[in-house]
Design a protein around this motif. Structure first.
Motif, PDB file in Angstrom:
ATOM      1  N   HIS A  66       4.324 -27.493  58.159  1.00 57.27           N
ATOM      2  CA  HIS A  66       4.646 -27.093  59.351  1.00 57.27           C
ATOM      3  C   HIS A  66       5.451 -25.698  59.429  1.00 57.27           C
ATOM      4  O   HIS A  66       5.125 -25.046  60.364  1.00 57.27           O
ATOM      5  CB  HIS A  66       5.658 -28.144  59.858  1.00 57.27           C
ATOM      6  N   HIS A  67       6.418 -25.584  58.493  1.00 58.93           N
ATOM      7  CA  HIS A  67       7.087 -24.312  58.575  1.00 58.93           C
ATOM      8  C   HIS A  67       6.304 -23.032  58.022  1.00 58.93           C
ATOM      9  O   HIS A  67       6.479 -21.908  58.668  1.00 58.93           O
ATOM     10  CB  HIS A  67       8.268 -24.174  57.655  1.00 58.93           C
ATOM     11  N   GLN A  68       5.366 -23.037  57.202  1.00 57.72           N
ATOM     12  CA  GLN A  68       4.290 -22.172  56.877  1.00 57.72           C
ATOM     13  C   GLN A  68       3.496 -21.808  58.100  1.00 57.72           C
ATOM     14  O   GLN A  68       3.226 -20.846  58.338  1.00 57.72           O
ATOM     15  CB  GLN A  68       3.476 -22.517  55.771  1.00 57.72           C
ATOM     16  N   ALA A  69       2.941 -22.880  58.770  1.00 58.79           N
ATOM     17  CA  ALA A  69       2.319 -22.661  60.207  1.00 58.79           C
ATOM     18  C   ALA A  69       3.084 -21.694  60.962  1.00 58.79           C
ATOM     19  O   ALA A  69       2.632 -20.879  61.916  1.00 58.79           O
ATOM     20  CB  ALA A  69       1.812 -23.972  60.427  1.00 58.79           C
ATOM     21  N   ASN A  70       4.441 -22.216  61.266  1.00 55.89           N
ATOM     22  CA  ASN A  70       5.203 -21.389  62.267  1.00 55.89           C
ATOM     23  C   ASN A  70       5.329 -20.144  61.763  1.00 55.89           C
ATOM     24  O   ASN A  70       5.356 -19.193  62.714  1.00 55.89           O
ATOM     25  CB  ASN A  70       6.666 -22.166  62.340  1.00 55.89           C
ATOM     26  N   LEU A  71       5.588 -19.807  60.539  1.00 51.81           N
ATOM     27  CA  LEU A  71       5.932 -18.252  60.080  1.00 51.81           C
ATOM     28  C   LEU A  71       4.512 -17.535  60.253  1.00 51.81           C
ATOM     29  O   LEU A  71       4.443 -16.617  60.884  1.00 51.81           O
ATOM     30  CB  LEU A  71       6.162 -18.393  58.447  1.00 51.81           C
ATOM     31  N   ALA A  72       3.217 -18.267  60.121  1.00 50.49           N
ATOM     32  CA  ALA A  72       2.102 -17.453  60.261  1.00 50.49           C
ATOM     33  C   ALA A  72       1.745 -17.261  61.739  1.00 50.49           C
ATOM     34  O   ALA A  72       1.519 -16.183  62.179  1.00 50.49           O
ATOM     35  CB  ALA A  72       0.989 -18.625  59.648  1.00 50.49           C
ATOM     36  N   GLY A  73       2.413 -18.358  62.581  1.00 52.09           N
ATOM     37  CA  GLY A  73       2.130 -18.016  63.902  1.00 52.09           C
ATOM     38  C   GLY A  73       3.197 -16.811  64.458  1.00 52.09           C
ATOM     39  O   GLY A  73       2.843 -15.925  65.433  1.00 52.09           O
ATOM     40  N   PHE A  74       4.417 -16.894  63.965  1.00 49.68           N
ATOM     41  CA  PHE A  74       5.287 -15.689  64.278  1.00 49.68           C
ATOM     42  C   PHE A  74       4.558 -14.410  63.673  1.00 49.68           C
ATOM     43  O   PHE A  74       4.755 -13.435  64.377  1.00 49.68           O
ATOM     44  CB  PHE A  74       6.470 -15.731  63.559  1.00 49.68           C
ATOM     45  N   ASP A  75       4.088 -14.341  62.621  1.00 54.03           N
ATOM     46  CA  ASP A  75       3.460 -13.050  62.071  1.00 54.03           C
ATOM     47  C   ASP A  75       2.205 -12.782  63.029  1.00 54.03           C
ATOM     48  O   ASP A  75       2.054 -11.501  63.408  1.00 54.03           O
ATOM     49  CB  ASP A  75       2.996 -13.196  60.580  1.00 54.03           C
ATOM     50  N   GLU A  76       1.495 -13.699  63.309  1.00 54.76           N
ATOM     51  CA  GLU A  76       0.397 -13.267  64.401  1.00 54.76           C
ATOM     52  C   GLU A  76       0.986 -12.703  65.635  1.00 54.76           C
ATOM     53  O   GLU A  76       0.185 -11.651  65.991  1.00 54.76           O
ATOM     54  CB  GLU A  76      -0.590 -14.465  64.306  1.00 54.76           C
ATOM     55  N   GLU A  77       1.838 -13.290  66.118  1.00 52.11           N
ATOM     56  CA  GLU A  77       2.276 -12.783  67.432  1.00 52.11           C
ATOM     57  C   GLU A  77       3.049 -11.486  67.307  1.00 52.11           C
ATOM     58  O   GLU A  77       2.908 -10.587  68.260  1.00 52.11           O
ATOM     59  CB  GLU A  77       3.499 -13.819  67.882  1.00 52.11           C
ATOM     60  N   VAL A  78       3.525 -11.198  66.188  1.00 50.60           N
ATOM     61  CA  VAL A  78       4.382  -9.987  66.079  1.00 50.60           C
ATOM     62  C   VAL A  78       3.119  -8.711  66.029  1.00 50.60           C
ATOM     63  O   VAL A  78       3.225  -7.770  66.297  1.00 50.60           O
ATOM     64  CB  VAL A  78       5.107  -9.750  64.718  1.00 50.60           C
ATOM     65  N   ARG A  79       2.035  -9.199  65.098  1.00 47.37           N
ATOM     66  CA  ARG A  79       0.892  -8.410  64.876  1.00 47.37           C
ATOM     67  C   ARG A  79       0.180  -8.002  66.463  1.00 47.37           C
ATOM     68  O   ARG A  79      -0.215  -7.083  66.589  1.00 47.37           O
ATOM     69  CB  ARG A  79      -0.240  -8.950  64.157  1.00 47.37           C
ATOM     70  N   LYS A  80       0.026  -9.034  67.337  1.00 48.66           N
ATOM     71  CA  LYS A  80      -0.321  -8.945  68.503  1.00 48.66           C
ATOM     72  C   LYS A  80       0.446  -8.071  69.391  1.00 48.66           C
ATOM     73  O   LYS A  80       0.077  -7.495  70.723  1.00 48.66           O
ATOM     74  CB  LYS A  80      -0.587 -10.202  69.104  1.00 48.66           C
ATOM     75  N   GLY A  81       1.735  -8.119  69.168  1.00 46.61           N
ATOM     76  CA  GLY A  81       2.731  -7.202  70.202  1.00 46.61           C
ATOM     77  C   GLY A  81       3.398  -8.160  71.170  1.00 46.61           C
ATOM     78  O   GLY A  81       4.052  -7.636  71.787  1.00 46.61           O
ATOM     79  N   ALA A  82       3.078  -9.337  70.727  1.00 48.97           N
ATOM     80  CA  ALA A  82       3.909 -10.413  71.901  1.00 48.97           C
ATOM     81  C   ALA A  82       5.262 -10.903  71.464  1.00 48.97           C
ATOM     82  O   ALA A  82       6.048 -10.923  72.310  1.00 48.97           O
ATOM     83  CB  ALA A  82       3.250 -11.882  71.808  1.00 48.97           C
ATOM     84  N   LEU A  83       5.495 -10.441  70.188  1.00 49.72           N
ATOM     85  CA  LEU A  83       6.950 -10.636  69.749  1.00 49.72           C
ATOM     86  C   LEU A  83       7.307  -9.289  68.972  1.00 49.72           C
ATOM     87  O   LEU A  83       6.546  -8.551  68.447  1.00 49.72           O
ATOM     88  CB  LEU A  83       7.150 -11.658  68.606  1.00 49.72           C
ATOM     89  N   LEU A  84       8.732  -8.837  69.151  1.00 55.34           N
ATOM     90  CA  LEU A  84       9.070  -7.634  68.708  1.00 55.34           C
ATOM     91  C   LEU A  84      10.221  -7.925  67.752  1.00 55.34           C
ATOM     92  O   LEU A  84      10.958  -8.678  67.823  1.00 55.34           O
ATOM     93  CB  LEU A  84       9.423  -6.692  69.915  1.00 55.34           C
ATOM     94  N   GLU A  85      10.485  -6.919  66.766  1.00 53.04           N
ATOM     95  CA  GLU A  85      11.583  -7.063  65.723  1.00 53.04           C
ATOM     96  C   GLU A  85      12.698  -6.838  66.482  1.00 53.04           C
ATOM     97  O   GLU A  85      12.876  -5.897  67.514  1.00 53.04           O
ATOM     98  CB  GLU A  85      11.349  -6.260  64.481  1.00 53.04           C
ATOM     99  N   ARG A  86      13.994  -7.338  66.343  1.00 52.82           N
ATOM    100  CA  ARG A  86      15.258  -7.128  66.893  1.00 52.82           C
ATOM    101  C   ARG A  86      15.403  -5.696  66.783  1.00 52.82           C
ATOM    102  O   ARG A  86      16.265  -5.106  67.714  1.00 52.82           O
ATOM    103  CB  ARG A  86      16.215  -8.137  66.428  1.00 52.82           C
ATOM    104  N   GLU A  87      15.401  -5.175  65.517  1.00 46.74           N
ATOM    105  CA  GLU A  87      15.945  -3.999  65.104  1.00 46.74           C
ATOM    106  C   GLU A  87      15.412  -2.774  66.376  1.00 46.74           C
ATOM    107  O   GLU A  87      15.692  -1.829  66.612  1.00 46.74           O
ATOM    108  CB  GLU A  87      15.569  -3.395  63.854  1.00 46.74           C
ATOM    109  N   ASP A  88      13.790  -3.158  66.511  1.00 45.20           N
ATOM    110  CA  ASP A  88      12.927  -2.111  67.385  1.00 45.20           C
ATOM    111  C   ASP A  88      13.463  -2.132  68.496  1.00 45.20           C
ATOM    112  O   ASP A  88      13.449  -1.219  69.231  1.00 45.20           O
ATOM    113  CB  ASP A  88      11.454  -2.627  67.389  1.00 45.20           C
ATOM    114  N   VAL A  89      13.751  -3.452  69.141  1.00 47.06           N
ATOM    115  CA  VAL A  89      14.300  -3.328  70.436  1.00 47.06           C
ATOM    116  C   VAL A  89      15.700  -2.832  70.722  1.00 47.06           C
ATOM    117  O   VAL A  89      15.857  -2.116  71.697  1.00 47.06           O
ATOM    118  CB  VAL A  89      14.366  -4.994  70.820  1.00 47.06           C
TER     119      VAL A  89
END
Length: 157
Positions: A66-89
């Motif tokens: 479950h946690h690995q799937a969540n991390l993979a989902g987050f990574d995919e969202e970051v690659r798509k540009g839907a999520l941004l790194e805090r430092e970048d913002v």
């Protein structure tokens, strides 16, 4: 009530070796036919607490997956540009703030020579409004996301 290891095994379903291991430090009594017996009121809570404390390997694997799937989902969202790194913002917002501050601080020196020649309040207000609107428009053009920018990015992907 005195219970033998066999009786405890029948009641709890816990393996006999496990029962012996958990109850090794508990007071024992000899029962019929030389069986080792324990007071049920003392040992049953210990057996159930130990059994509940054990982690089920299947549950742990499911939790890990479950946690690995969540991390993979987050990574995919970051690659798509839907999520941004805090430092970048934080870096981008800091830059926007600095540019906005510079634009606002630039208004008084720019306008002082123009406003000194004006005597009508309406003319002064019009001039100030135009300079402020110009500064805001520049900032908007520099930082606003335009719909056509999004579609060109999506088409390139």
């Amino acid at each position: 009530m005195l219970l033998s290891i066999t009786e405890l095994n029948n009641i709890t379903g816990i393996d006999r070796r496990r029962i012996r291991k958990v109850l090794a430090d508990q007071p024992q009594e000899k029962g019929p036919k030389g069986a080792i017996c324990y007071q049920s009121i003392d040992v049953l809570p210990l057996l159930y607490l130990v059994d509940n404390d054990k982690h089920d390997l299947t549950e742990e694997r499911a939790r890990l997956a479950h946690h690995q799937a969540n991390l993979a989902g987050f990574d995919e969202e970051v690659r798509k540009g839907a999520l941004l790194e805090r430092e970048d913002v934080v870096k981008e917002v800091t830059q926007v703030h600095a540019n906005f501050r510079a634009k606002l601080l630039n208004i008084p020196p720019k306008m002082s020579t123009i406003l000194i020649a004006l005597s009508d309040v309406n003319d002064i207000e019009t001039e100030l409004n135009s300079v402020i609107c110009e500064a805001l428009e520049e900032l908007h053009n520099q930082y606003a996301v335009h719909p056509r920018d999004d579609t060109s990015d999506q088409a390139a992907a």
